[in-house]
Design a protein around this motif. Sequence first.
Motif, PDB file in Angstrom:
ATOM      1  N   VAL A 188      32.259 -21.477 -56.960  1.00 30.73           N
ATOM      2  CA  VAL A 188      33.242 -20.750 -57.758  1.00 30.73           C
ATOM      3  C   VAL A 188      32.660 -20.414 -59.131  1.00 30.73           C
ATOM      4  O   VAL A 188      32.836 -19.319 -59.660  1.00 30.73           O
ATOM      5  CB  VAL A 188      34.530 -21.596 -57.915  1.00 30.73           C
ATOM      6  CG1 VAL A 188      35.566 -20.856 -58.732  1.00 30.73           C
ATOM      7  CG2 VAL A 188      35.094 -21.945 -56.543  1.00 30.73           C
ATOM      8  N   SER A 189      31.945 -21.363 -59.728  1.00 30.29           N
ATOM      9  CA  SER A 189      31.284 -21.077 -61.003  1.00 30.29           C
ATOM     10  C   SER A 189      30.086 -22.010 -61.152  1.00 30.29           C
ATOM     11  O   SER A 189      30.032 -23.061 -60.516  1.00 30.29           O
ATOM     12  CB  SER A 189      32.255 -21.262 -62.171  1.00 30.29           C
ATOM     13  OG  SER A 189      32.528 -22.628 -62.343  1.00 30.29           O
ATOM     14  N   ARG A 190      29.154 -21.594 -61.992  1.00 28.85           N
ATOM     15  CA  ARG A 190      27.976 -22.428 -62.273  1.00 28.85           C
ATOM     16  C   ARG A 190      27.870 -22.570 -63.788  1.00 28.85           C
ATOM     17  O   ARG A 190      27.859 -21.565 -64.500  1.00 28.85           O
ATOM     18  CB  ARG A 190      26.684 -21.756 -61.794  1.00 28.85           C
ATOM     19  CG  ARG A 190      26.547 -21.643 -60.287  1.00 28.85           C
ATOM     20  CD  ARG A 190      25.259 -20.869 -59.972  1.00 28.85           C
ATOM     21  NE  ARG A 190      25.288 -20.351 -58.612  1.00 28.85           N
ATOM     22  CZ  ARG A 190      24.822 -21.008 -57.559  1.00 28.85           C
ATOM     23  NH1 ARG A 190      24.272 -22.187 -57.705  1.00 28.85           N
ATOM     24  NH2 ARG A 190      24.894 -20.480 -56.369  1.00 28.85           N
ATOM     25  N   THR A 191      27.759 -23.819 -64.265  1.00 23.64           N
ATOM     26  CA  THR A 191      27.608 -24.038 -65.702  1.00 23.64           C
ATOM     27  C   THR A 191      26.345 -24.855 -65.918  1.00 23.64           C
ATOM     28  O   THR A 191      26.288 -26.017 -65.482  1.00 23.64           O
ATOM     29  CB  THR A 191      28.815 -24.828 -66.274  1.00 23.64           C
ATOM     30  OG1 THR A 191      29.996 -24.188 -65.818  1.00 23.64           O
ATOM     31  CG2 THR A 191      28.791 -24.887 -67.789  1.00 23.64           C
ATOM     32  N   PRO A 192      25.315 -24.267 -66.513  1.00 23.46           N
ATOM     33  CA  PRO A 192      24.083 -25.042 -66.700  1.00 23.46           C
ATOM     34  C   PRO A 192      24.311 -26.218 -67.643  1.00 23.46           C
ATOM     35  O   PRO A 192      25.067 -26.099 -68.611  1.00 23.46           O
ATOM     36  CB  PRO A 192      23.103 -24.035 -67.301  1.00 23.46           C
ATOM     37  CG  PRO A 192      23.913 -22.887 -67.741  1.00 23.46           C
ATOM     38  CD  PRO A 192      25.235 -22.935 -67.076  1.00 23.46           C
ATOM     39  N   ARG A 193      23.677 -27.350 -67.283  1.00 24.51           N
ATOM     40  CA  ARG A 193      23.746 -28.517 -68.158  1.00 24.51           C
ATOM     41  C   ARG A 193      22.986 -28.195 -69.440  1.00 24.51           C
ATOM     42  O   ARG A 193      21.981 -27.477 -69.402  1.00 24.51           O
ATOM     43  CB  ARG A 193      23.053 -29.687 -67.448  1.00 24.51           C
ATOM     44  CG  ARG A 193      23.526 -31.029 -67.890  1.00 24.51           C
ATOM     45  CD  ARG A 193      22.992 -32.082 -66.969  1.00 24.51           C
ATOM     46  NE  ARG A 193      21.805 -31.612 -66.277  1.00 24.51           N
ATOM     47  CZ  ARG A 193      20.802 -32.392 -65.922  1.00 24.51           C
ATOM     48  NH1 ARG A 193      20.846 -33.660 -66.170  1.00 24.51           N
ATOM     49  NH2 ARG A 193      19.761 -31.931 -65.284  1.00 24.51           N
ATOM     50  N   ALA A 194      23.454 -28.716 -70.581  1.00 25.85           N
ATOM     51  CA  ALA A 194      22.744 -28.459 -71.837  1.00 25.85           C
ATOM     52  C   ALA A 194      21.297 -28.937 -71.678  1.00 25.85           C
ATOM     53  O   ALA A 194      21.065 -30.066 -71.254  1.00 25.85           O
ATOM     54  CB  ALA A 194      23.424 -29.202 -72.964  1.00 25.85           C
ATOM     55  N   ALA A 195      20.351 -28.063 -72.014  1.00 26.20           N
ATOM     56  CA  ALA A 195      18.943 -28.410 -71.807  1.00 26.20           C
ATOM     57  C   ALA A 195      18.528 -29.504 -72.789  1.00 26.20           C
ATOM     58  O   ALA A 195      18.788 -29.417 -73.983  1.00 26.20           O
ATOM     59  CB  ALA A 195      18.089 -27.168 -72.000  1.00 26.20           C
ATOM     60  N   SER A 196      17.896 -30.563 -72.271  1.00 24.37           N
ATOM     61  CA  SER A 196      17.465 -31.658 -73.147  1.00 24.37           C
ATOM     62  C   SER A 196      16.052 -31.387 -73.658  1.00 24.37           C
ATOM     63  O   SER A 196      15.594 -32.024 -74.593  1.00 24.37           O
ATOM     64  CB  SER A 196      17.460 -32.973 -72.368  1.00 24.37           C
ATOM     65  OG  SER A 196      16.455 -32.934 -71.381  1.00 24.37           O
ATOM     66  N   GLY A 197      15.359 -30.438 -73.038  1.00 25.14           N
ATOM     67  CA  GLY A 197      13.967 -30.188 -73.412  1.00 25.14           C
ATOM     68  C   GLY A 197      13.024 -31.142 -72.689  1.00 25.14           C
ATOM     69  O   GLY A 197      11.817 -31.015 -72.794  1.00 25.14           O
ATOM     70  N   ARG A 198      13.583 -32.102 -71.961  1.00 24.79           N
ATOM     71  CA  ARG A 198      12.735 -33.045 -71.211  1.00 24.79           C
ATOM     72  C   ARG A 198      12.655 -32.607 -69.753  1.00 24.79           C
ATOM     73  O   ARG A 198      13.550 -31.918 -69.269  1.00 24.79           O
ATOM     74  CB  ARG A 198      13.338 -34.454 -71.262  1.00 24.79           C
ATOM     75  CG  ARG A 198      13.433 -35.005 -72.661  1.00 24.79           C
ATOM     76  CD  ARG A 198      13.804 -36.466 -72.665  1.00 24.79           C
ATOM     77  NE  ARG A 198      14.010 -36.869 -74.040  1.00 24.79           N
ATOM     78  CZ  ARG A 198      15.200 -37.105 -74.584  1.00 24.79           C
ATOM     79  NH1 ARG A 198      16.290 -37.034 -73.856  1.00 24.79           N
ATOM     80  NH2 ARG A 198      15.298 -37.423 -75.848  1.00 24.79           N
ATOM     81  N   PRO A 199      11.603 -33.043 -69.043  1.00 26.56           N
ATOM     82  CA  PRO A 199      11.531 -32.679 -67.625  1.00 26.56           C
ATOM     83  C   PRO A 199      12.643 -33.334 -66.819  1.00 26.56           C
ATOM     84  O   PRO A 199      13.222 -34.340 -67.250  1.00 26.56           O
ATOM     85  CB  PRO A 199      10.167 -33.209 -67.192  1.00 26.56           C
ATOM     86  CG  PRO A 199       9.718 -34.144 -68.236  1.00 26.56           C
ATOM     87  CD  PRO A 199      10.463 -33.843 -69.496  1.00 26.56           C
ATOM     88  N   GLU A 200      12.953 -32.757 -65.666  1.00 25.89           N
ATOM     89  CA  GLU A 200      13.925 -33.365 -64.752  1.00 25.89           C
ATOM     90  C   GLU A 200      13.311 -34.641 -64.177  1.00 25.89           C
ATOM     91  O   GLU A 200      12.099 -34.717 -63.965  1.00 25.89           O
ATOM     92  CB  GLU A 200      14.234 -32.404 -63.599  1.00 25.89           C
ATOM     93  CG  GLU A 200      14.981 -31.148 -64.019  1.00 25.89           C
ATOM     94  CD  GLU A 200      16.381 -31.437 -64.533  1.00 25.89           C
ATOM     95  OE1 GLU A 200      17.054 -32.312 -63.963  1.00 25.89           O
ATOM     96  OE2 GLU A 200      16.780 -30.803 -65.514  1.00 25.89           O
ATOM     97  N   LEU A 201      14.166 -35.622 -63.907  1.00 27.53           N
ATOM     98  CA  LEU A 201      13.678 -36.907 -63.384  1.00 27.53           C
ATOM     99  C   LEU A 201      12.793 -36.728 -62.156  1.00 27.53           C
ATOM    100  O   LEU A 201      11.718 -37.306 -62.051  1.00 27.53           O
ATOM    101  CB  LEU A 201      14.874 -37.767 -62.973  1.00 27.53           C
ATOM    102  CG  LEU A 201      15.360 -38.875 -63.910  1.00 27.53           C
ATOM    103  CD1 LEU A 201      16.458 -39.659 -63.242  1.00 27.53           C
ATOM    104  CD2 LEU A 201      14.226 -39.793 -64.318  1.00 27.53           C
ATOM    105  N   GLU A 202      13.269 -35.907 -61.193  1.00 30.04           N
ATOM    106  CA  GLU A 202      12.533 -35.781 -59.923  1.00 30.04           C
ATOM    107  C   GLU A 202      11.216 -35.035 -60.083  1.00 30.04           C
ATOM    108  O   GLU A 202      10.334 -35.170 -59.254  1.00 30.04           O
ATOM    109  CB  GLU A 202      13.371 -35.052 -58.867  1.00 30.04           C
ATOM    110  CG  GLU A 202      14.577 -35.819 -58.390  1.00 30.04           C
ATOM    111  CD  GLU A 202      15.850 -35.354 -59.053  1.00 30.04           C
ATOM    112  OE1 GLU A 202      15.773 -34.939 -60.239  1.00 30.04           O
ATOM    113  OE2 GLU A 202      16.907 -35.386 -58.420  1.00 30.04           O
ATOM    114  N   ASP A 203      11.094 -34.228 -61.162  1.00 25.28           N
ATOM    115  CA  ASP A 203       9.877 -33.431 -61.356  1.00 25.28           C
ATOM    116  C   ASP A 203       8.865 -34.126 -62.269  1.00 25.28           C
ATOM    117  O   ASP A 203       7.718 -33.701 -62.355  1.00 25.28           O
ATOM    118  CB  ASP A 203      10.223 -32.083 -62.009  1.00 25.28           C
ATOM    119  CG  ASP A 203      10.828 -31.114 -61.012  1.00 25.28           C
ATOM    120  OD1 ASP A 203      10.709 -31.370 -59.798  1.00 25.28           O
ATOM    121  OD2 ASP A 203      11.417 -30.119 -61.442  1.00 25.28           O
TER     122      ASP A 203
END
Length: 320
Positions: A188-203
Amino acid sequence: MSAIVVYIDQLDAPGKLSTTVRQLLTLARGAGEPVAVVAGPVAADVLADLGVYGVTRVLYSEQAELGQYLVAPKADLLAQAAAAVSASAVLVDNGAAGKEIAARTAVALNAGVITDAVSVTYDGGTLVAHKSILAGSWTVQAQAVSAVSVISVKAHSVEAGAAAEATSPAVEAVDVAFAPASLGARVVSRTPRAASGRPELEDARIIVAGGRGVDGDFSPIEELADVLGAAVGASRAATDAGWISHASQVGQTGKKVSPQLYISVGISGAIQQKAGMQTSKLIVAVNKDSESPIFEIADFGIVGDLFKVLPQAVEEIKKR
Ligand code: FAD
């Protein structure tokens, strides 16, 4: 050579290949003919990057429906593309969506599925997935006995590397026939999480994780993570206390990670925490209790107060 398909989701992040995808492409190239299946349009720079990793064919779908639904239609695309190229294996990333796509694709292809692989080797004509089970107390090597194997691979199971010679991949559109049930849930909608500037945990190649020992103050963990370019992880004690988001939880009921370096800080090393990080290539533990079980699996241990050890480490790293 048989086709090894790598699934690439370009719907959320068009225009760049993730580190995990680069690693999967490297793996596929070592095992057969790497074929990319891209959800969404294939940007010119993505195509060039796929050539750098030796991809010979790219199959994609631009059907608008794909972006409007959850993962099920993407599994339809992947299964139909894998069948079209007579793939012997399909590789996907090991995130929550990747694992669901792997399972649905395997059902559609009547294929064996193996998740949580920490490395994949090639034995004659078949891929062998290596995984750690029962909180790391056993290592299992698994092979699908079906004609096609679907394997979800944890990030950093292999170092990404370009092909000796770049290719010019052939690009083909796939007109996907969606299963009616695939279109049962719609975004229905997509809201990006506020960017922390850090890499994603899985990456992330490096993760600094904090536990109950931080006593509500994650700033030493974040400062060390930032000087190392690392992601921030946490034990369940820390996420349950509300000190950091549940998305940062590592463990049996959190994310399963396998970075090059996992720095565990103020975490005792309960079996449920180990289940999510034990396959990390190098584990460094900081804990004030020398008897803490985390030291049983640490490659390098520091017995001390994290509020003294971490600022010293940050200061030293900044000097370099
Ligand atoms: P503690 O066990 O309380 O350890 C804190 C550590 O910090 C201690 O070793 C202490 O010596 C050290 N310390 C304290 N102060 C300092 C200081 N100043 N400097 C240095 N060290 C210090 N846990 C997870 O992590 N992930 C999961 O996914 C997960 N899933 C679970 C699922 C189930 C079904 C259950 C039952 C439990 C699960 N748990 C999970 C919880 C798990 O059992 C532990 O309770 C949890 O991991 C403990 O977190 P901790 O190590 O941060 O806290």
